[in-house]
Design a protein around this motif. Sequence first.
Motif, PDB file in Angstrom:
ATOM      1  N   LEU A   1       0.979  -1.223  -0.110  1.00  0.00           N
ATOM      2  CA  LEU A   1      -0.155  -0.054  -0.046  1.00  0.00           C
ATOM      3  C   LEU A   1       0.848   1.287  -0.050  1.00  0.00           C
ATOM      4  O   LEU A   1       0.381   2.235  -0.553  1.00  0.00           O
ATOM      5  N   THR A   2       2.046   1.213   0.659  1.00  0.00           N
ATOM      6  CA  THR A   2       3.055   2.446   0.525  1.00  0.00           C
ATOM      7  C   THR A   2       3.371   2.700  -0.829  1.00  0.00           C
ATOM      8  O   THR A   2       3.409   3.646  -1.223  1.00  0.00           O
ATOM      9  N   SER A   3       3.881   1.543  -1.470  1.00  0.00           N
ATOM     10  CA  SER A   3       4.313   1.540  -2.919  1.00  0.00           C
ATOM     11  C   SER A   3       3.145   2.287  -3.749  1.00  0.00           C
ATOM     12  O   SER A   3       3.518   3.034  -4.645  1.00  0.00           O
ATOM     13  N   LEU A   4       1.968   1.832  -3.594  1.00  0.00           N
ATOM     14  CA  LEU A   4       0.954   2.127  -4.472  1.00  0.00           C
ATOM     15  C   LEU A   4       0.571   3.807  -4.048  1.00  0.00           C
ATOM     16  O   LEU A   4       0.488   4.549  -5.027  1.00  0.00           O
ATOM     17  N   LYS A   5       0.630   4.129  -2.737  1.00  0.00           N
ATOM     18  CA  LYS A   5       0.463   5.592  -2.414  1.00  0.00           C
ATOM     19  C   LYS A   5       1.595   6.276  -3.085  1.00  0.00           C
ATOM     20  O   LYS A   5       1.328   7.625  -3.538  1.00  0.00           O
ATOM     21  N   MET A   6       2.794   5.963  -2.860  1.00  0.00           N
ATOM     22  CA  MET A   6       3.986   6.806  -3.435  1.00  0.00           C
ATOM     23  C   MET A   6       3.962   7.162  -4.877  1.00  0.00           C
ATOM     24  O   MET A   6       4.094   8.260  -5.476  1.00  0.00           O
ATOM     25  N   VAL A   7       3.565   6.067  -5.804  1.00  0.00           N
ATOM     26  CA  VAL A   7       3.415   6.042  -7.123  1.00  0.00           C
ATOM     27  C   VAL A   7       2.187   7.345  -7.361  1.00  0.00           C
ATOM     28  O   VAL A   7       2.663   8.121  -8.358  1.00  0.00           O
ATOM     29  N   ARG A   8       1.129   7.306  -6.938  1.00  0.00           N
ATOM     30  CA  ARG A   8       0.180   8.090  -6.949  1.00  0.00           C
ATOM     31  C   ARG A   8       0.198   9.630  -6.407  1.00  0.00           C
ATOM     32  O   ARG A   8       0.005  10.228  -7.193  1.00  0.00           O
ATOM     33  N   GLU A   9       1.092   9.630  -5.851  1.00  0.00           N
ATOM     34  CA  GLU A   9       1.858  10.911  -5.051  1.00  0.00           C
ATOM     35  C   GLU A   9       2.742  11.676  -6.096  1.00  0.00           C
ATOM     36  O   GLU A   9       3.063  12.882  -6.023  1.00  0.00           O
ATOM     37  N   SER A  10       3.377  10.849  -6.828  1.00  0.00           N
ATOM     38  CA  SER A  10       4.254  11.319  -7.901  1.00  0.00           C
ATOM     39  C   SER A  10       3.764  11.661  -8.962  1.00  0.00           C
ATOM     40  O   SER A  10       3.317  10.768  -9.907  1.00  0.00           O
ATOM     41  N   ALA A  11       3.789  13.074  -9.273  1.00  0.00           N
ATOM     42  CA  ALA A  11       2.750  13.316 -10.575  1.00  0.00           C
ATOM     43  C   ALA A  11       3.780  12.941 -11.945  1.00  0.00           C
ATOM     44  O   ALA A  11       3.201  12.646 -12.964  1.00  0.00           O
ATOM     45  N   ALA A  12       5.197  12.695 -11.864  1.00  0.00           N
ATOM     46  CA  ALA A  12       6.064  12.134 -12.900  1.00  0.00           C
ATOM     47  C   ALA A  12       5.728  10.792 -13.060  1.00  0.00           C
ATOM     48  O   ALA A  12       5.937  10.214 -14.227  1.00  0.00           O
TER      49      ALA A  12
ATOM     50  N   TRP B   1       3.726 -11.556  -9.977  1.00  0.00           N
ATOM     51  CA  TRP B   1       2.312 -11.490  -9.711  1.00  0.00           C
ATOM     52  C   TRP B   1       2.289 -10.053  -8.801  1.00  0.00           C
ATOM     53  O   TRP B   1       1.160  -9.159  -8.934  1.00  0.00           O
ATOM     54  N   LEU B   2       3.173  -9.917  -7.732  1.00  0.00           N
ATOM     55  CA  LEU B   2       2.837  -8.526  -7.127  1.00  0.00           C
ATOM     56  C   LEU B   2       3.053  -7.341  -8.176  1.00  0.00           C
ATOM     57  O   LEU B   2       2.244  -6.270  -7.799  1.00  0.00           O
ATOM     58  N   VAL B   3       3.918  -7.201  -8.947  1.00  0.00           N
ATOM     59  CA  VAL B   3       4.157  -6.191 -10.002  1.00  0.00           C
ATOM     60  C   VAL B   3       2.782  -6.117 -10.610  1.00  0.00           C
ATOM     61  O   VAL B   3       2.274  -5.054 -10.826  1.00  0.00           O
ATOM     62  N   ARG B   4       2.441  -7.273 -11.178  1.00  0.00           N
ATOM     63  CA  ARG B   4       1.187  -7.178 -12.082  1.00  0.00           C
ATOM     64  C   ARG B   4       0.124  -6.558 -11.169  1.00  0.00           C
ATOM     65  O   ARG B   4      -0.887  -5.705 -11.764  1.00  0.00           O
ATOM     66  N   VAL B   5      -0.269  -6.929  -9.890  1.00  0.00           N
ATOM     67  CA  VAL B   5      -1.392  -6.340  -9.223  1.00  0.00           C
ATOM     68  C   VAL B   5      -1.111  -5.142  -8.807  1.00  0.00           C
ATOM     69  O   VAL B   5      -2.261  -4.215  -8.887  1.00  0.00           O
ATOM     70  N   LEU B   6       0.083  -4.621  -8.716  1.00  0.00           N
ATOM     71  CA  LEU B   6       0.453  -3.254  -8.341  1.00  0.00           C
ATOM     72  C   LEU B   6      -0.012  -2.085  -9.399  1.00  0.00           C
ATOM     73  O   LEU B   6      -0.739  -1.398  -9.431  1.00  0.00           O
ATOM     74  N   THR B   7       0.449  -2.976 -10.566  1.00  0.00           N
ATOM     75  CA  THR B   7       0.159  -1.784 -11.985  1.00  0.00           C
ATOM     76  C   THR B   7      -1.331  -1.805 -12.342  1.00  0.00           C
ATOM     77  O   THR B   7      -1.797  -0.984 -12.781  1.00  0.00           O
ATOM     78  N   SER B   8      -1.828  -2.930 -12.014  1.00  0.00           N
ATOM     79  CA  SER B   8      -3.480  -3.080 -12.081  1.00  0.00           C
ATOM     80  C   SER B   8      -4.296  -2.304 -11.373  1.00  0.00           C
ATOM     81  O   SER B   8      -5.068  -1.464 -11.719  1.00  0.00           O
ATOM     82  N   LEU B   9      -3.855  -1.915 -10.090  1.00  0.00           N
ATOM     83  CA  LEU B   9      -4.446  -0.926  -9.247  1.00  0.00           C
ATOM     84  C   LEU B   9      -4.270   0.407  -9.594  1.00  0.00           C
ATOM     85  O   LEU B   9      -4.826   1.211  -9.468  1.00  0.00           O
ATOM     86  N   LEU B  10      -2.774   0.522  -9.958  1.00  0.00           N
ATOM     87  CA  LEU B  10      -2.609   1.971 -10.695  1.00  0.00           C
ATOM     88  C   LEU B  10      -3.550   2.356 -11.754  1.00  0.00           C
ATOM     89  O   LEU B  10      -3.887   3.671 -11.944  1.00  0.00           O
ATOM     90  N   ILE B  11      -3.593   1.276 -12.698  1.00  0.00           N
ATOM     91  CA  ILE B  11      -4.625   1.729 -13.744  1.00  0.00           C
ATOM     92  C   ILE B  11      -5.925   1.924 -13.476  1.00  0.00           C
ATOM     93  O   ILE B  11      -6.762   2.533 -13.965  1.00  0.00           O
ATOM     94  N   PHE B  12      -6.415   0.776 -12.752  1.00  0.00           N
ATOM     95  CA  PHE B  12      -7.797   0.612 -12.244  1.00  0.00           C
ATOM     96  C   PHE B  12      -7.821   0.651 -10.875  1.00  0.00           C
ATOM     97  O   PHE B  12      -7.896  -0.458 -10.039  1.00  0.00           O
ATOM     98  N   PRO B  13      -7.943   1.787 -10.193  1.00  0.00           N
ATOM     99  CA  PRO B  13      -7.971   1.809  -8.625  1.00  0.00           C
ATOM    100  C   PRO B  13      -9.320   1.160  -8.065  1.00  0.00           C
ATOM    101  O   PRO B  13     -10.381   1.157  -8.627  1.00  0.00           O
ATOM    102  N   GLY B  14      -9.298   0.906  -6.821  1.00  0.00           N
ATOM    103  CA  GLY B  14     -10.433   0.289  -6.010  1.00  0.00           C
ATOM    104  C   GLY B  14     -11.325   1.566  -5.817  1.00  0.00           C
ATOM    105  O   GLY B  14     -11.044   2.644  -6.034  1.00  0.00           O
ATOM    106  N   ARG B  15     -12.321   1.353  -5.070  1.00  0.00           N
ATOM    107  CA  ARG B  15     -13.212   2.342  -4.746  1.00  0.00           C
ATOM    108  C   ARG B  15     -12.697   3.614  -3.754  1.00  0.00           C
ATOM    109  O   ARG B  15     -13.112   4.643  -4.037  1.00  0.00           O
ATOM    110  N   ASP B  16     -12.083   2.846  -2.889  1.00  0.00           N
ATOM    111  CA  ASP B  16     -11.365   3.835  -1.979  1.00  0.00           C
ATOM    112  C   ASP B  16     -10.160   3.241  -1.435  1.00  0.00           C
ATOM    113  O   ASP B  16      -9.803   2.135  -1.594  1.00  0.00           O
TER     114      ASP B  16
END
Length: 207
Positions: free
Chosen positions: A96-107, A155-170
Amino acid sequence: MAGNDWLSTRRTELAADRILDAAGELFATRPPGSVGMHDIAQAAGCSRATLYRYFENREALHTAFVHREAHALHHRMVEEINGIEDPSRRLVAGFLTSLKMVRESAALRAWFSTGDAPIGAEIAEQSDIIKAMSAAFVVSLGPDEPESVDRKARWLVRVLTSLLIFPGRDDEDERAMVEEFLVPIVTPGVTPAPRRTGQPAQGQAAQ
């Protein structure tokens, strides 16, 4: 001679970083696919010939940028979860920290936009460097077989990128998915019950 070689290498690294910094500023405001090498050269204050001396094409520059940012993100994530020893809690916190950090980086966020080709997902899927960092995270959760570490890392990489492209509800929805689906499979010693031979798959009626 050795000192001169080192200096030359260091200057090359500094020049490459300057170019990647300029590219990052552009990626923060425009879809990466729309940023050309001319744009990057202009932003970095160098000629296209100089740019191509460090990066042979746009794909090479994209890969170098994503790898640099992924390294930085990985180190920050490891520092944040340092001290969490329980494998399940460490997995949830790290993911979840990795997910948050990617989303917080505009680049970085732009690389996974559904409004443009998700170049970041393609690079992450093909990158041995990103897989290696993911594998190191899996190993930090506890001992496991090498083949299993490799599969879980991919598999972790695939799940992470999937949620970055298609986020959960919250955030809570994503946390629930991670705890329900990732933890039982990725955390060592916890595996899903195998389906019996001949048992119908979920949603498939028995004949």
